[in-house]
Design a protein around this motif. Structure first.
Motif, PDB file in Angstrom:
ATOM      1  N   LYS A  71       0.754  -1.313  -0.118  1.00  0.00           N
ATOM      2  CA  LYS A  71      -0.191  -0.046  -0.035  1.00  0.00           C
ATOM      3  C   LYS A  71       0.812   1.216  -0.039  1.00  0.00           C
ATOM      4  N   PHE A  72       1.741   1.345  -0.826  1.00  0.00           N
ATOM      5  CA  PHE A  72       2.703   2.529  -0.999  1.00  0.00           C
ATOM      6  C   PHE A  72       3.828   3.152   0.067  1.00  0.00           C
ATOM      7  N   SER A  73       3.754   1.834   1.011  1.00  0.00           N
ATOM      8  CA  SER A  73       4.696   2.039   2.227  1.00  0.00           C
ATOM      9  C   SER A  73       6.091   1.605   1.667  1.00  0.00           C
ATOM     10  N   VAL A  74       6.797   2.861   1.250  1.00  0.00           N
ATOM     11  CA  VAL A  74       8.240   2.593   0.527  1.00  0.00           C
ATOM     12  C   VAL A  74       8.974   1.545   1.478  1.00  0.00           C
ATOM     13  N   THR A  75       9.071   1.748   2.727  1.00  0.00           N
ATOM     14  CA  THR A  75       9.970   1.067   3.324  1.00  0.00           C
ATOM     15  C   THR A  75       9.505  -0.349   3.399  1.00  0.00           C
ATOM     16  N   LEU A  76       8.154  -0.812   3.639  1.00  0.00           N
ATOM     17  CA  LEU A  76       7.831  -2.021   3.651  1.00  0.00           C
ATOM     18  C   LEU A  76       7.996  -2.609   2.280  1.00  0.00           C
ATOM     19  N   ALA A  77       7.780  -1.972   1.231  1.00  0.00           N
ATOM     20  CA  ALA A  77       8.037  -2.424  -0.121  1.00  0.00           C
ATOM     21  C   ALA A  77       9.382  -2.859  -0.176  1.00  0.00           C
ATOM     22  N   GLN A  78      10.429  -1.972   0.421  1.00  0.00           N
ATOM     23  CA  GLN A  78      11.660  -2.300   0.074  1.00  0.00           C
ATOM     24  C   GLN A  78      12.168  -3.495   0.839  1.00  0.00           C
ATOM     25  N   GLU A  79      11.635  -3.735   2.035  1.00  0.00           N
ATOM     26  CA  GLU A  79      11.938  -5.034   3.017  1.00  0.00           C
ATOM     27  C   GLU A  79      11.211  -6.114   2.174  1.00  0.00           C
ATOM     28  N   ALA A  80      10.138  -6.011   1.273  1.00  0.00           N
ATOM     29  CA  ALA A  80       9.339  -7.358   0.534  1.00  0.00           C
ATOM     30  C   ALA A  80      10.454  -7.734  -0.486  1.00  0.00           C
ATOM     31  N   LEU A  81      10.756  -6.464  -1.163  1.00  0.00           N
ATOM     32  CA  LEU A  81      11.506  -6.618  -2.405  1.00  0.00           C
ATOM     33  C   LEU A  81      12.661  -7.295  -2.170  1.00  0.00           C
ATOM     34  N   GLU A  82      13.518  -7.068  -1.144  1.00  0.00           N
ATOM     35  CA  GLU A  82      14.974  -7.641  -0.710  1.00  0.00           C
ATOM     36  C   GLU A  82      14.698  -9.011  -0.159  1.00  0.00           C
ATOM     37  N   ARG A  83      13.532  -9.339   0.563  1.00  0.00           N
ATOM     38  CA  ARG A  83      13.396 -10.872   0.738  1.00  0.00           C
ATOM     39  C   ARG A  83      13.104 -11.742  -0.321  1.00  0.00           C
ATOM     40  N   TYR A  84      12.249 -11.107  -1.539  1.00  0.00           N
ATOM     41  CA  TYR A  84      11.978 -11.610  -2.527  1.00  0.00           C
ATOM     42  C   TYR A  84      13.343 -12.003  -3.437  1.00  0.00           C
ATOM     43  N   VAL A  85      14.165 -10.901  -3.311  1.00  0.00           N
ATOM     44  CA  VAL A  85      15.570 -11.111  -4.225  1.00  0.00           C
ATOM     45  C   VAL A  85      16.172 -12.372  -3.415  1.00  0.00           C
ATOM     46  N   LEU A  86      16.313 -12.439  -2.082  1.00  0.00           N
ATOM     47  CA  LEU A  86      17.099 -13.293  -1.251  1.00  0.00           C
ATOM     48  C   LEU A  86      16.556 -14.888  -1.463  1.00  0.00           C
ATOM     49  N   LEU A  87      15.190 -14.620  -1.670  1.00  0.00           N
ATOM     50  CA  LEU A  87      14.688 -15.911  -1.907  1.00  0.00           C
ATOM     51  C   LEU A  87      14.883 -16.666  -3.069  1.00  0.00           C
ATOM     52  N   ARG A  88      15.047 -15.890  -4.205  1.00  0.00           N
ATOM     53  CA  ARG A  88      15.348 -16.105  -5.678  1.00  0.00           C
ATOM     54  C   ARG A  88      16.804 -16.677  -5.692  1.00  0.00           C
ATOM     55  N   GLN A  89      17.688 -15.819  -4.693  1.00  0.00           N
ATOM     56  CA  GLN A  89      19.124 -16.311  -4.696  1.00  0.00           C
ATOM     57  C   GLN A  89      19.601 -17.644  -4.221  1.00  0.00           C
TER      58      GLN A  89
END
Length: 200
Positions: A71-89
């Motif tokens: 919901k356009f919370s940039v901080t939470l979106a950044q955290e979500a993206l980082e976890r997504y990238v780490l999962l793919r790695q």
């Protein structure tokens, strides 16, 4: 770090959403032209400065997946993206080859292991059906399971309407037994649930 080459380069977002979806996005996700531009710029700069992210898509449609999810919370979106990238790695072998024409993927698709219904529900959401009982542990591996989930969700999340409306999940547990608990270690299962949820 600004001279790094990314999977996709930053682009200028062009809104093609219907008036209904734009209204829904604004009322439910706090998304409008200004919040979108500001948040995308913040996300891109953060990615460039983040040493844990070696490579990433920088196109608007991809980054909006995470902004809309949070919901356009940039901080939470950044955290979500980082976890997504780490999962793919972590599960790179499975997630780096998302090709539906791989025979094992075609087999799982034909068995109806995981699929999206062709019609949306009354609220316009895509309905995703899972039938884990058809996943034969003698024929398929945990990598196959990760890959088919990646194919389904990555495909569906490219659609902006799905990003805004969301999904409904339905699981048919027939045929699932205790042997399925051995497919992933406890550590792997926790990592998948914790990090995998952020992109759905």
């Amino acid at each position: 770090m600004s001279d790094r080459k990314w999977v996709t380069e930053p682009d200028e977002y062009v809104c093609t959403l219907s008036e209904e979806l734009q209204t829904m996005a604004e009322e439910e996700l706090r998304e409008d032209k200004h919040s979108r531009q500001t948040a995308l710029a913040s996300m891109r700069e953060w990615i460039k400065q983040n040493p844990r992210i070696k490579n990433c898509r920088m196109d608007a449609r991809f980054l909006l997946r995470f902004l809309r999810f949070k919901k356009f919370s940039v901080t939470l979106a950044q955290e979500a993206l980082e976890r997504y990238v780490l999962l793919r790695q972590t599960f790179g072998v499975a997630f780096n080859c998302l090709d539906i024409t791989i025979p094992m993927m075609e087999d799982l698709t034909n068995r109806g292991y995981l699929f999206a219904c062709p019609k949306r529900d009354s609220k316009g959401r895509r309905v995703i059906v899972a039938r884990p009982g058809v996943f034969d542990l003698e024929e398929f591996t945990q990598g196959d399971m990760c890959r088919i989930h990646g194919i389904v969700y990555e495909t569906l999340m490219e659609d902006e309407e799905n990003q805004i409306r969301g999904f409904v999940h339905f699981a048919d547990g027939q045929g699932v037994g205790f042997s399925y608990l051995t497919l992933f270690t406890i550590k792997e299962a926790v990592r998948i649930v914790k990090n995998g949820e952020v992109s759905k």
